[in-house]
Structure formats: C-alpha cells, structure tokens
Design a protein around this motif. Structure first.
Motif, PDB file in Angstrom:
ATOM      1  N   ALA A  69       0.897  -1.258   0.001  1.00 30.74           N
ATOM      2  CA  ALA A  69      -0.178  -0.159   0.027  1.00 30.74           C
ATOM      3  C   ALA A  69       0.864   1.342   0.046  1.00 30.74           C
ATOM      4  O   ALA A  69       0.401   2.184  -0.785  1.00 30.74           O
ATOM      5  N   ASP A  70       1.916   1.200   0.886  1.00 30.73           N
ATOM      6  CA  ASP A  70       2.726   2.410   0.765  1.00 30.73           C
ATOM      7  C   ASP A  70       3.467   2.470  -0.320  1.00 30.73           C
ATOM      8  O   ASP A  70       3.749   3.815  -0.845  1.00 30.73           O
ATOM      9  N   SER A  71       3.772   1.470  -1.046  1.00 29.24           N
ATOM     10  CA  SER A  71       4.499   1.458  -2.141  1.00 29.24           C
ATOM     11  C   SER A  71       3.976   2.212  -3.327  1.00 29.24           C
ATOM     12  O   SER A  71       4.351   3.020  -4.361  1.00 29.24           O
ATOM     13  N   LYS A  72       2.335   2.250  -3.302  1.00 27.56           N
ATOM     14  CA  LYS A  72       1.685   2.960  -4.259  1.00 27.56           C
ATOM     15  C   LYS A  72       1.050   4.109  -3.231  1.00 27.56           C
ATOM     16  O   LYS A  72       0.094   4.902  -4.007  1.00 27.56           O
ATOM     17  N   LYS A  73       1.313   4.541  -2.329  1.00 24.10           N
ATOM     18  CA  LYS A  73       0.895   5.896  -1.442  1.00 24.10           C
ATOM     19  C   LYS A  73      -0.244   5.658  -1.300  1.00 24.10           C
ATOM     20  O   LYS A  73      -1.332   6.771  -1.498  1.00 24.10           O
ATOM     21  N   ILE A  74      -1.285   4.370  -0.949  1.00 26.36           N
ATOM     22  CA  ILE A  74      -2.389   4.272  -0.970  1.00 26.36           C
ATOM     23  C   ILE A  74      -2.814   4.206   0.737  1.00 26.36           C
ATOM     24  O   ILE A  74      -2.059   3.799   1.284  1.00 26.36           O
ATOM     25  N   LYS A  75      -4.077   5.074   1.073  1.00 27.17           N
ATOM     26  CA  LYS A  75      -4.156   5.105   2.403  1.00 27.17           C
ATOM     27  C   LYS A  75      -5.297   4.185   2.621  1.00 27.17           C
ATOM     28  O   LYS A  75      -6.110   3.821   1.775  1.00 27.17           O
ATOM     29  N   ILE A  76      -5.079   3.359   3.638  1.00 29.93           N
ATOM     30  CA  ILE A  76      -6.107   2.524   4.223  1.00 29.93           C
ATOM     31  C   ILE A  76      -7.064   3.009   5.320  1.00 29.93           C
ATOM     32  O   ILE A  76      -6.247   3.045   6.415  1.00 29.93           O
ATOM     33  N   GLU A  77      -8.275   3.199   5.234  1.00 28.08           N
ATOM     34  CA  GLU A  77      -9.079   3.942   6.331  1.00 28.08           C
ATOM     35  C   GLU A  77      -9.638   2.690   7.089  1.00 28.08           C
ATOM     36  O   GLU A  77     -10.274   1.865   6.210  1.00 28.08           O
ATOM     37  N   ARG A  78      -9.806   2.728   8.327  1.00 26.98           N
ATOM     38  CA  ARG A  78     -10.703   1.490   8.996  1.00 26.98           C
ATOM     39  C   ARG A  78     -11.767   2.155   9.943  1.00 26.98           C
ATOM     40  O   ARG A  78     -11.354   3.309  10.530  1.00 26.98           O
ATOM     41  N   ASN A  79     -12.905   1.584   9.768  1.00 28.80           N
ATOM     42  CA  ASN A  79     -13.846   2.169  10.528  1.00 28.80           C
ATOM     43  C   ASN A  79     -14.439   0.686  11.191  1.00 28.80           C
ATOM     44  O   ASN A  79     -15.303  -0.044  10.622  1.00 28.80           O
ATOM     45  N   CYS A  80     -13.832   0.585  12.369  1.00 30.15           N
ATOM     46  CA  CYS A  80     -14.426  -0.871  13.001  1.00 30.15           C
ATOM     47  C   CYS A  80     -14.591  -0.484  14.643  1.00 30.15           C
ATOM     48  O   CYS A  80     -13.624  -0.074  15.232  1.00 30.15           O
ATOM     49  N   ASP A  81     -15.811  -0.944  15.076  1.00 30.45           N
ATOM     50  CA  ASP A  81     -15.866  -0.906  16.615  1.00 30.45           C
ATOM     51  C   ASP A  81     -14.882  -1.901  17.362  1.00 30.45           C
ATOM     52  O   ASP A  81     -14.744  -2.808  16.843  1.00 30.45           O
ATOM     53  N   ASP A  82     -14.448  -1.354  18.238  1.00 33.05           N
ATOM     54  CA  ASP A  82     -13.604  -2.349  19.466  1.00 33.05           C
ATOM     55  C   ASP A  82     -14.322  -3.471  19.698  1.00 33.05           C
ATOM     56  O   ASP A  82     -13.771  -4.653  19.742  1.00 33.05           O
ATOM     57  N   ASN A  83     -15.550  -3.224  20.136  1.00 33.21           N
ATOM     58  CA  ASN A  83     -16.523  -4.292  20.627  1.00 33.21           C
ATOM     59  C   ASN A  83     -17.137  -5.529  19.518  1.00 33.21           C
ATOM     60  O   ASN A  83     -17.526  -6.429  20.147  1.00 33.21           O
ATOM     61  N   ILE A  84     -16.726  -5.262  18.289  1.00 35.14           N
ATOM     62  CA  ILE A  84     -17.538  -6.164  17.440  1.00 35.14           C
ATOM     63  C   ILE A  84     -16.618  -7.556  17.629  1.00 35.14           C
ATOM     64  O   ILE A  84     -15.415  -7.679  17.295  1.00 35.14           O
ATOM     65  N   ARG A  85     -17.469  -8.480  17.931  1.00 31.58           N
ATOM     66  CA  ARG A  85     -16.680  -9.845  17.812  1.00 31.58           C
ATOM     67  C   ARG A  85     -17.712 -10.713  17.171  1.00 31.58           C
ATOM     68  O   ARG A  85     -18.852 -10.669  16.775  1.00 31.58           O
ATOM     69  N   ALA A  86     -17.092 -11.998  16.823  1.00 31.14           N
ATOM     70  CA  ALA A  86     -17.809 -12.996  15.974  1.00 31.14           C
ATOM     71  C   ALA A  86     -16.937 -14.226  16.150  1.00 31.14           C
ATOM     72  O   ALA A  86     -15.829 -14.359  16.370  1.00 31.14           O
ATOM     73  N   LYS A  87     -17.666 -15.455  15.662  1.00 30.31           N
ATOM     74  CA  LYS A  87     -16.927 -16.663  15.770  1.00 30.31           C
ATOM     75  C   LYS A  87     -16.101 -16.729  14.474  1.00 30.31           C
ATOM     76  O   LYS A  87     -16.606 -16.771  13.569  1.00 30.31           O
ATOM     77  N   ILE A  88     -14.907 -16.850  14.554  1.00 30.38           N
ATOM     78  CA  ILE A  88     -14.098 -16.763  13.511  1.00 30.38           C
ATOM     79  C   ILE A  88     -12.797 -17.622  13.638  1.00 30.38           C
ATOM     80  O   ILE A  88     -12.502 -18.160  14.848  1.00 30.38           O
ATOM     81  N   ASN A  89     -12.244 -18.036  12.581  1.00 33.43           N
ATOM     82  CA  ASN A  89     -10.963 -18.710  12.526  1.00 33.43           C
ATOM     83  C   ASN A  89      -9.940 -17.316  11.922  1.00 33.43           C
ATOM     84  O   ASN A  89     -10.081 -16.909  10.834  1.00 33.43           O
ATOM     85  N   ALA A  90      -9.292 -16.852  13.118  1.00 34.76           N
ATOM     86  CA  ALA A  90      -8.504 -15.429  12.964  1.00 34.76           C
ATOM     87  C   ALA A  90      -7.713 -15.571  11.718  1.00 34.76           C
ATOM     88  O   ALA A  90      -7.722 -14.750  10.799  1.00 34.76           O
ATOM     89  N   PRO A  91      -6.817 -16.583  11.700  1.00 38.69           N
ATOM     90  CA  PRO A  91      -5.678 -16.429  10.719  1.00 38.69           C
ATOM     91  C   PRO A  91      -6.239 -16.526   9.320  1.00 38.69           C
ATOM     92  O   PRO A  91      -5.673 -15.809   8.413  1.00 38.69           O
ATOM     93  N   LEU A  92      -7.464 -17.565   9.229  1.00 44.17           N
ATOM     94  CA  LEU A  92      -8.130 -17.744   7.703  1.00 44.17           C
ATOM     95  C   LEU A  92      -8.681 -16.184   7.558  1.00 44.17           C
ATOM     96  O   LEU A  92      -8.536 -15.730   6.270  1.00 44.17           O
ATOM     97  N   LEU A  93      -9.482 -15.861   8.376  1.00 46.05           N
ATOM     98  CA  LEU A  93     -10.122 -14.365   8.092  1.00 46.05           C
ATOM     99  C   LEU A  93      -9.075 -13.397   7.687  1.00 46.05           C
ATOM    100  O   LEU A  93      -9.472 -12.599   6.739  1.00 46.05           O
ATOM    101  N   GLU A  94      -7.976 -13.226   8.362  1.00 46.56           N
ATOM    102  CA  GLU A  94      -7.155 -12.341   8.122  1.00 46.56           C
ATOM    103  C   GLU A  94      -6.690 -12.481   6.780  1.00 46.56           C
ATOM    104  O   GLU A  94      -6.428 -11.470   5.902  1.00 46.56           O
ATOM    105  N   GLN A  95      -6.452 -13.628   6.415  1.00 44.68           N
ATOM    106  CA  GLN A  95      -5.789 -14.226   4.946  1.00 44.68           C
ATOM    107  C   GLN A  95      -6.973 -13.595   3.940  1.00 44.68           C
ATOM    108  O   GLN A  95      -6.480 -12.974   2.909  1.00 44.68           O
ATOM    109  N   ALA A  96      -8.081 -13.856   4.232  1.00 44.36           N
ATOM    110  CA  ALA A  96      -9.317 -13.458   3.405  1.00 44.36           C
ATOM    111  C   ALA A  96      -9.345 -11.539   3.053  1.00 44.36           C
ATOM    112  O   ALA A  96      -9.220 -11.268   1.950  1.00 44.36           O
ATOM    113  N   VAL A  97      -9.155 -11.066   4.400  1.00 41.08           N
ATOM    114  CA  VAL A  97      -9.150  -9.523   4.240  1.00 41.08           C
ATOM    115  C   VAL A  97      -7.637  -9.166   3.749  1.00 41.08           C
ATOM    116  O   VAL A  97      -7.926  -8.293   2.614  1.00 41.08           O
ATOM    117  N   VAL A  98      -6.732  -9.699   3.766  1.00 42.46           N
ATOM    118  CA  VAL A  98      -5.465  -9.490   2.982  1.00 42.46           C
ATOM    119  C   VAL A  98      -5.685  -9.393   1.593  1.00 42.46           C
ATOM    120  O   VAL A  98      -5.337  -8.741   0.703  1.00 42.46           O
TER     121      VAL A  98
END
Ligand code: ADP
Length: 589
Positions: A461-490
C-alpha cells in the motif's frame, strides 16, 4: 349376461306353483268324487223309489189295470218329482208319470230296459226323446213267482243333478281360491323368512368386498345359514388381516420409495407406468399420482429416457446410462436399468433407478477445468524459466549484464510459481478443513483481524501511497478462525491496492447487525464490468489476464476468499462500477 332371478321369486314361484297345482288337483279330485258320490246317491234314491212302488204296481198287474197304473205313476211322480214309467216285458209302456202311455213308443230297445231284463240295475244317462232332455234312468224288474211281469223305471232330469253339482263345485272353487290366496301370502312370508338370512349374508359379503368390516348381520337361526355365516365370518377376518398386512407392506414400500433420493420408475412391457416415486417425479417435473397405466411418452417427454427404457426391456442384463434433462438448467442423471420380474421370475417390465449426478458431473468438469488451468498457469513460467536457462547455458552466462537480467526474470517466474503453489495449497487446505468437521471457530475481535491484515498489506500500500481507512468498533466480535479471516481480508486488500491507482484511498468498514457481521473492503480503483461479476470468485478467473499477471496475481485470490467465508458459514458479495471502484463484502453469520 341375462339378469339373474332373485332367489325369493324363484322360491316363491315354485311354492306357488306347487300350491296351485296341488290345490287344483284337490279341487278336481274332490269335485270328481263328489259327482260320483252324487250319482251313486241318486242311483240309490231312484232304486229305492222303484222298489217302493213295486208292491202297488204288482197289485195292478193281475189283472192288468193300465189306467190305475198310469194314474198311480202320475200321482207319485208329482209327489216325488220323479219320472216313473211302468213297462210290460214286451216293452209296452203301461204307465208314465209325465206322458200318456198310449202315445209313447215301445221301450223294448231302451238300454235300461234291456239291462233290467238281463238282471242288471245299471244307471243310464241319455237323451229322452219323449221329454226332449237328458235324463238319468234306472230300471228294475218286477217279479211274480220268479217271472218278470213288468219293469219299473224311475228317472230324474240330469240338469237337476248338474245344477246341484255345479253349486257345490262353485263353492269348492271359491274355497280353493281363498286357500290359494292364503297359500300365496303364507308362501311369501315363508320364502321371505328363508331368503332373509341369505340376503343379509349377501349384504355382508358386499360390505366386506367394499372393505367395510364393521357390518355383521343379525342373529341367524337356521343351521345351514349359520354355518355359512361362520365361514363368512372366518373369511372376513382372514381377509381383513391379509388386507391390513398388505396395506402395511404397501405403506412400507411406499415410504421407502418416497424417502429415496434416487428416482425409481417401474414400467410394464408396453412401456406403461407401474410406479414412479416422488424423487423421479421431481426430476422430470411431473405429478406421480394417477400415472399408473399411462404411457411413458405421455408423461415424460424425454427421448433419452424412452430409448433407455426400450433398451432395458429388450436386453437381459443391467444397463447403465447417463441421461441429460433440462429442469432448472442442465441436469445429469445416472440411470441403472434392470428387468422387472414377478414372483415366478417372468419378465413383467423394467425398473429404472436414477441418480442425480449433476453435482458430481459439475465437480468433474470443475476438476478437469482446474487441472487444465493449473497446467496452463504453471506451464507459462516453466517455459520461460526453461528458455532463459537454455539461453544462459548457450553463452549468455558469460555476458554478466544479460545474465543478471535473465536471472531476475527467472526469479520472477519462480516467485510466481511459488505464489501459485502457495495459493493452491491454501485453497486445498481450506477445502479439506471445511469439508470434514469444519474449521475451528472461536470468538474473536474483528478489529484485531483487520489491523493485522492492514499491517500485512502495508508494504504494498505504501509503495503506491495508498491510504487504508478503517472503521471498526472495538466491541465487534464474531465466531471466526482469525488466521483464515485475516488471509481473506489481506487478499481483498491486496486486490484493492493492485487494481487502484496511486494515492487513492481504501476503506474498510465493519458493521454488526442482529444476524450478521459485515466486513466491507471498498476501493476507488478500476472497477469491474458487470458481466464478470458472477464468475469473479472462480479459480483462475481474471478480468484482465495481462494486468493480473503483471501485478503478480495468481487468479486464485478471490477463490480463496470465497472458500474461507464459506468455511465460516457466511457468504461474499461484490458490487462494482468500472473506473469508479469496487466494494467486496464479507457476511459472517
Ligand atoms: P488475481 O490474482 O488475478 O488478482 P483474484 O482472484 O484475486 O486474482 O481476482 C480475480 C480477478 O478479479 C482479478 O484478475 C481482477 O481482474 C478482478 N479483481 C479482483 N479484485 C478487484 C478489485 N478490487 N478491483 C478491480 N478488479 C478486481
């Protein structure tokens, strides 16, 4: 078929005929006997009267006094309403109660006269010329000292006897008629009594035949009918039991057939339906009820199936065939056909079992396509690597400037191969895990996942000077497989960066509703044309091959995202406008 007579009327007419015949015989016999009796009586009467006059007549015979005899005859004849005639043995009439003897014929030829002279006292009924009517005669010889000196004849008119007889006969006939009517009524009552239990048994049999086992006739008195009733009762119980066991068997078979996922079709030798289960009906989109006996062509318009059934009917072995049908798109059915045999092993039709193998066939296609795609994807870098290695060996190795450039190209292709293999391995791992017992899901904070993904993508992102804005409440929780979900978001983030211009912005928004946790990755990049959207998540599907490869894409990124989301029990959607940007949304349950 001629209509059968009712037993009641058969019995009744027989009874009636019997009664009327015997009654007629009795009437005829009694009137005949009565007539005889009457004649006998009359004969005795006439005889008795003749004997009565015998003495007086004798007195007037010696000497013969014709006048006295005649007047005596007339007097007594009047008093007794009897014709009295006195004749001499010569046949000459000397006295007659009704006529003048002088005017009368000689009676020597009269049968009664001849009989009397011969010693017979027979009775004679004949026409009297003197009186001009039928008369009954009897004549008796009058003897003196053993010699016949005269013949006394007494007679009465036959019509008098006939009148008396007729009166009695009319009475007898009338009595007979009354007896006949009474007999008819009594016969009817008796016949009804005899046939009533049979009628009841008939009603019983009819109700049993109609499947009603409740009806039972009232008490049956006669022994034979009671035996019949017992047999009927036994038969009805037996029938009910067999019927209920048949029904149970039928219901069981019905339940088995309707619970089967496989379609089952049974046809007879003329290709008419015997049975079709619900699954088969659903496959061909028809109604399984009321098809018994209907032709297969009439119900299912599928030439492949018809040909298959004909083939099964004409062959004596198990036949397997794939049939394609169109119902909600293309469907593939795998059919197994065998002969349908009855209990005596006689062929009565064909049995077809159909499996919906659309899913398997599609998977096979996907697999073939996948293998072709993988081969194609791998072949390109391998061909390049091989080419550059050969060039290096052919001398380029000795030119340090070119050698370095070629080696860099080889490295790029190796990296690409590595990326493809990494992605393929990830995909297969996710599929394997989600397939069996499912991936491990634990309650986790979505914000942590997002932050890690952003961190992983930060470099490009930095190499293309792209800014990533996040809007996520701290309390939002869900049943997830964190590494996999992270890979999907990546993957989504990397795509967003790849297909966006420099110095643009990417937004990640996370929301939570009652049912879902929604992760939205939104970019302002090149966007995607609408026609590509339905196939975007297929393996190796790319909108622009060159651009994807140049930017190091494997064409597997979105497929991996989709599988991760599916493994979470969620879904993924995309909205995009060319030249404006794309929005990918992960919905987690
Ligand atoms: P690739 O490795 O080629 O990026 P993906 O499966 O990740 O493969 O994406 C499939 C195709 O979808 C890409 O080739 C690209 O054309 C298109 N695509 C994916 N994400 C975006 C995006 N954010 N903007 C525009 N196009 C995209």
């Amino acid at each position: 078929m001629a209509r059968k007579k009712k037993l009641l009327w058969q019995l009744y007419t027989s009874f009636l005929m019997l009664t009327i015949t015997s009654l007629a015989a009795a009437v005829w016999y009694s009137s005949h006997s009565l007539k005889q009796f009457f004649l006998d009586q009359t004969k005795m009467n006439l005889e008795a009267r003749a004997y009565l006059f015998e003495k007086q007549i004798l007195e007037h015979l010696d000497p013969l006094d014709e006048k006295d005899i005649d007047s005596f005859c007339k007097k007594i004849g009047r008093q007794t309403s009897t014709r009295i005639t006195v004749m001499l043995p010569s046949g000459q009439v000397v006295g007659d109660s009704d006529k003048d003897p002088g005017a009368m014929d000689n009676h020597v030829d009269r049968p009664e006269f001849i009989a009397a002279l011969g010693g017979n006292n027979n009775i004679f009924i004949r026409y009297s010329r003197t009186l001009d009517k039928d008369m009954m005669y009897i004549a008796l010889p009058v003897k003196k000292d053993g010699n016949i000196v005269a013949v006394i004849r007494t007679a009465i008119p036959v019509d008098a006897i006939d009148d008396a007889l007729k009166k009695i006969q009319i009475k007898i006939a009338f009595g007979g008629l009354i007896i006949a009517v009474l007999a008819a009524i009594i016969s009817l009552v008796i016949t009804r009594r005899v046939t009533l239990p049979i009628k009841q048994i008939k009603r019983w049999a009819e109700s049993v035949a109609n499947g009603d086992f409740q009806f039972k006739p009232a008490v049956i008195e006669s022994e034979e009918i009671s035996v019949l009733s017992d047999a009927m009762n036994h038969m009805s119980t037996e029938l009910r039991e067999r019927l209920s066991s048949l029904m149970q068997q039928r219901n069981e078979i019905e339940a088995v057939l309707s619970s089967m996922v496989e379609g089952v079709i049974a046809v007879d030798m003329d290709e008419h339906f015997i049975k079709m289960n619900a699954a088969a009906a659903a496959m061909f989109g028809c109604n399984p009820s009321g098809i018994h006996g209907r032709g297969i062509q009439e119900v299912i318009r599928n030439t492949e199936l018809q040909r298959f059934i004909t083939q099964v009917l004409n062959s004596h072995k198990l036949i397997e065939k794939d049939i394609m049908i169109y119902s909600d798109g293309e469907k593939y059915l795998n059919g197994h056909g065998t002969l349908l045999l009855d209990a005596k092993k006689t062929q009565i039709g064909a049995l077809i079992v159909l499996n919906d193998v659309t899913h398997i066939r599609k998977l096979e296609n996907i697999r073939q396509e996948f293998v072709a795609n993988v081969s194609h994807e791998i072949k390109t870098p391998i061909t390049a690597i091989k080419g550059f290695v050969e060039t290096l060996r052919d001398g380029a190795l000795k030119e340090p400037e070119n050698a370095d450039r070629f080696l860099k190209i080889i490295e790029k292709h190796v990296t690409r191969l590595e990326a493809i293999i990494d992605d393929l391995l990830s995909l297969s791992r996710i599929e394997k895990n989600s397939g069996k017992e499912g991936i491990d899901l634990t309650e986790g904070r979505i914000k942590d996942v997002i932050e890690k993904a952003v961190y992983d993508s930060k470099f490009i992102a930095d190499s293309k000077k792209i800014k990533i804005e996040r809007n996520c409440d701290d309390n939002i929780r869900a049943k997830i497989n964190a590494p996999l979900l992270e890979q999907a978001v990546v993957n989504l983030l990397e795509n967003a960066i790849k297909y966006s211009d420099e110095q643009t912005e990417i937004n990640i928004k996370v929301n939570q509703t009652e049912d879902e946790t929604i992760i939205n990755v939104l970019d302002h990049g090149i966007g995607i044309e609408k026609k590509h959207l339905p196939r975007l998540f297929e393996r190796f599907y790319r909108v622009d091959n060159g651009r994807s490869r140049d930017s190091g894409g494997t064409g597997l990124g979105l497929a991996i995202v989709k599988h991760i989301v599916l493994a979470h029990g969620g879904r993924i959607s995309v909205e995009s406008t060319p030249k404006k940007g794309s929005s990918f949304v992960i919905h987690l349950p």
